[in-house]
Design an enzyme around this catalytic site. Structure first.
Site, PDB file in Angstrom:
ATOM      1  N   TYR A 179      -0.873  -0.671  10.055  1.00  0.00           N
ATOM      2  CA  TYR A 179      -1.045  -0.954   8.621  1.00  0.00           C
ATOM      3  C   TYR A 179       0.232  -0.588   7.860  1.00  0.00           C
ATOM      4  CZ  TYR A 179      -3.556  -1.031   4.112  1.00  0.00           C
ATOM      5  OH  TYR A 179      -3.985  -1.306   2.827  1.00  0.00           O
ATOM      6  N   SER A 211       0.861  -1.187   0.000  1.00  0.00           N
ATOM      7  CA  SER A 211       0.000   0.000   0.000  1.00  0.00           C
ATOM      8  C   SER A 211       0.895   1.235   0.000  1.00  0.00           C
ATOM      9  CB  SER A 211      -0.857   0.006   1.268  1.00  0.00           C
ATOM     10  OG  SER A 211      -1.393   1.293   1.498  1.00  0.00           O
TER      11      SER A 211
HETATM   12  N1  LIG Z   1      -8.550  -0.383  -1.853  1.00  0.00           N
HETATM   13  C1  LIG Z   1      -7.487   0.360  -1.649  1.00  0.00           C
HETATM   14  O1  LIG Z   1      -7.529   1.575  -1.766  1.00  0.00           O
HETATM   15  C2  LIG Z   1      -6.173  -0.277  -1.266  1.00  0.00           C
HETATM   16  C3  LIG Z   1      -5.039   0.530  -1.259  1.00  0.00           C
HETATM   17  C4  LIG Z   1      -3.826  -0.014  -0.916  1.00  0.00           C
HETATM   18  C5  LIG Z   1      -3.733  -1.347  -0.591  1.00  0.00           C
HETATM   19  N2  LIG Z   1      -4.845  -2.128  -0.584  1.00  0.00           N
HETATM   20  C6  LIG Z   1      -4.683  -3.534  -0.222  1.00  0.00           C
HETATM   21  O2  LIG Z   1      -5.188  -4.324  -1.279  1.00  0.00           O
HETATM   22  C7  LIG Z   1      -5.684  -5.554  -0.765  1.00  0.00           C
HETATM   23  C8  LIG Z   1      -7.101  -5.762  -1.263  1.00  0.00           C
HETATM   24  O3  LIG Z   1      -7.888  -4.679  -0.816  1.00  0.00           O
HETATM   25  P1  LIG Z   1      -9.354  -4.406  -1.362  1.00  0.00           P
HETATM   26  O4  LIG Z   1      -9.548  -2.938  -1.342  1.00  0.00           O
HETATM   27  O5  LIG Z   1      -9.578  -5.165  -2.607  1.00  0.00           O
HETATM   28  O6  LIG Z   1     -10.192  -5.015  -0.132  1.00  0.00           O
HETATM   29  P2  LIG Z   1     -11.565  -5.834  -0.079  1.00  0.00           P
HETATM   30  O7  LIG Z   1     -12.041  -5.691   1.316  1.00  0.00           O
HETATM   31  O8  LIG Z   1     -12.464  -5.450  -1.211  1.00  0.00           O
HETATM   32  O9  LIG Z   1     -11.083  -7.341  -0.321  1.00  0.00           O
HETATM   33  C9  LIG Z   1     -10.293  -8.001   0.622  1.00  0.00           C
HETATM   34  C10 LIG Z   1     -10.687  -9.474   0.617  1.00  0.00           C
HETATM   35  O10 LIG Z   1      -9.815 -10.155   1.540  1.00  0.00           O
HETATM   36  C11 LIG Z   1     -10.580 -11.079   2.270  1.00  0.00           C
HETATM   37  N3  LIG Z   1      -9.953 -11.378   3.554  1.00  0.00           N
HETATM   38  C12 LIG Z   1      -9.891 -10.580   4.648  1.00  0.00           C
HETATM   39  N4  LIG Z   1      -9.278 -11.219   5.654  1.00  0.00           N
HETATM   40  C13 LIG Z   1      -8.942 -12.448   5.190  1.00  0.00           C
HETATM   41  C14 LIG Z   1      -8.304 -13.572   5.764  1.00  0.00           C
HETATM   42  N5  LIG Z   1      -7.906 -13.564   7.046  1.00  0.00           N
HETATM   43  N6  LIG Z   1      -8.094 -14.664   5.000  1.00  0.00           N
HETATM   44  C15 LIG Z   1      -8.526 -14.688   3.700  1.00  0.00           C
HETATM   45  N7  LIG Z   1      -9.157 -13.662   3.123  1.00  0.00           N
HETATM   46  C16 LIG Z   1      -9.368 -12.551   3.843  1.00  0.00           C
HETATM   47  C17 LIG Z   1     -11.941 -10.391   2.445  1.00  0.00           C
HETATM   48  O11 LIG Z   1     -12.966 -11.346   2.749  1.00  0.00           O
HETATM   49  C18 LIG Z   1     -12.127  -9.722   1.087  1.00  0.00           C
HETATM   50  O12 LIG Z   1     -12.820 -10.556   0.177  1.00  0.00           O
HETATM   51  C19 LIG Z   1      -5.547  -5.465   0.747  1.00  0.00           C
HETATM   52  O13 LIG Z   1      -4.348  -6.126   1.137  1.00  0.00           O
HETATM   53  C20 LIG Z   1      -5.444  -3.970   1.006  1.00  0.00           C
HETATM   54  O14 LIG Z   1      -4.731  -3.705   2.183  1.00  0.00           O
HETATM   55  C21 LIG Z   1      -6.071  -1.623  -0.921  1.00  0.00           C
END
Ligand SMILES: NC(=O)c1ccc[n+]([C@@H]2O[C@H](COP(=O)([O-])OP(=O)(O)OC[C@H]3O[C@@H](n4cnc5c(N)ncnc54)[C@H](O)[C@@H]3O)[C@@H](O)[C@H]2O)c1
Length: 259
Positions: free
Chosen positions: A165, A152
């Site tokens: 985080y 991130s």
């Molecule tokens: N959306 C953003 O702006 C953003 C920015 C930077 C980084 N990220 C990172 O990208 C990744 C995906 O984020 P997103 O926005 O698609 O989130 P999201 O919440 O849409 O999807 C995350 C998925 O991970 C699953 N999950 C959570 N805990 C889990 C576990 N213990 N075991 C297995 N699955 C699990 C959830 O059920 C969900 O389906 C994350 O690592 C997040 O930190 C997101």
């Protein structure tokens, strides 16, 4: 690595957001995909819609991850690609004075640890299993497998309240080159994507005004990232055999402000 029906891939967190977009892009290329996710309802739905296999998986647990890999391999054979998207965080100040009462509260250690276990250890747990499996394969064009991680922008510029985080995602950035070195003799590459702010269900709880303000902070293009833009980069990392040990920002040139 060729993206076609001969490839088996695992996407953690594949039931939603960045992971789901990656599942869709891989499936569009004919890849046999296993979705590893904690959420059975969204996971089964995503699998039915995309033609992937859903494997319930909690990346916090060795047993759960082992069971998920066993199910995925029974369906598709040994995966040559792993994309780790499962993750998340919390927002708690390191130490804060309550304005009304004057009481000083601290970031509870168990809540800090949980974020590290979910993102850093959870990613590493899946990497070790995938790498061990890939090592049993014959190389194709010298390559046995490829791993894609998700950090991130907070790994570089965490906002207030994001100490856990930021630490967890910086851990993923920090281990990327080391893992690439560890696995280099086996022909397995590893890279990390460092997304800025993406419009995913994780952001859905935020009010539209706040989402618009976040989008306006991005130099260009002035909007949140689209999940398929993440997926496009994940697929290029899988495809591009010379890309290894690297972390790539995908963020419209945003540098996060303190809050
Ligand atoms: N959306 C953003 O702006 C953003 C920015 C930077 C980084 N990220 C990172 O990208 C990744 C995906 O984020 P997103 O926005 O698609 O989130 P999201 O919440 O849409 O999807 C995350 C998925 O991970 C699953 N999950 C959570 N805990 C889990 C576990 N213990 N075991 C297995 N699955 C699990 C959830 O059920 C969900 O389906 C994350 O690592 C997040 O930190 C997101």
């Amino acid at each position: 690595m060729k993206i076609d029906s001969s490839l088996a891939a695992v996407v953690t967190g594949g039931a939603s957001g960045l992971g789901l977009a990656t599942v869709k892009a891989l499936r569009a290329g004919g890849v046999q995909v296993a979705i590893f996710d904690l959420n059975e309802e969204t996971g089964e739905k995503a699998a039915a819609e995309t033609g992937a296999v859903f494997c319930r998986c909690d990346v916090l647990s060795d047993d759960s991850v082992d069971e998920a890999f066993a199910k995925a391999r029974a369906a598709h054979g040994q995966e040559r690609a792993l994309v780790c998207c499962a993750g998340g965080g919390n927002a708690i100040p390191t130490a804060r004075r309550d304005k009304a009462t004057g009481k000083i509260n601290i970031f509870p250690s168990d809540k800090f640890e949980w974020v590290l276990r979910l993102n850093t250890v959870g990613t590493f747990r899946c990497i070790t299993r995938a790498a061990a499996g890939m090592m049993t394969l014959e190389p194709i064009d010298g390559e046995r497998g490829v791993l894609v991680n998700t950090a991130s922008a907070a790994a570089s510029e965490g906002q207030m309240g994001q100490a856990a985080y930021s630490a967890a995602k910086a851990g993923i950035v920090g281990m990327t080159l080391t893992i690439a070195r560890d696995l280099s003799r086996e022909g397995i590459r590893v890279n990390t994507i460092q997304p800025g702010i993406f419009a995913t269900p994780a952001m859905k709880g935020a009010p539209q005004q706040m989402l618009d303000a976040l989008g306006a902070m991005v130099p260009f293009p002035q909007r949140l990232g689209h999940a398929d833009e993440y997926a496009s980069l994940a697929l290029e990392i899988i495809r591009n055999g010379y890309m290894n040990g690297e972390t790539v920002r995908l963020d419209g040139a945003i540098r996060m402000q303190p809050r």
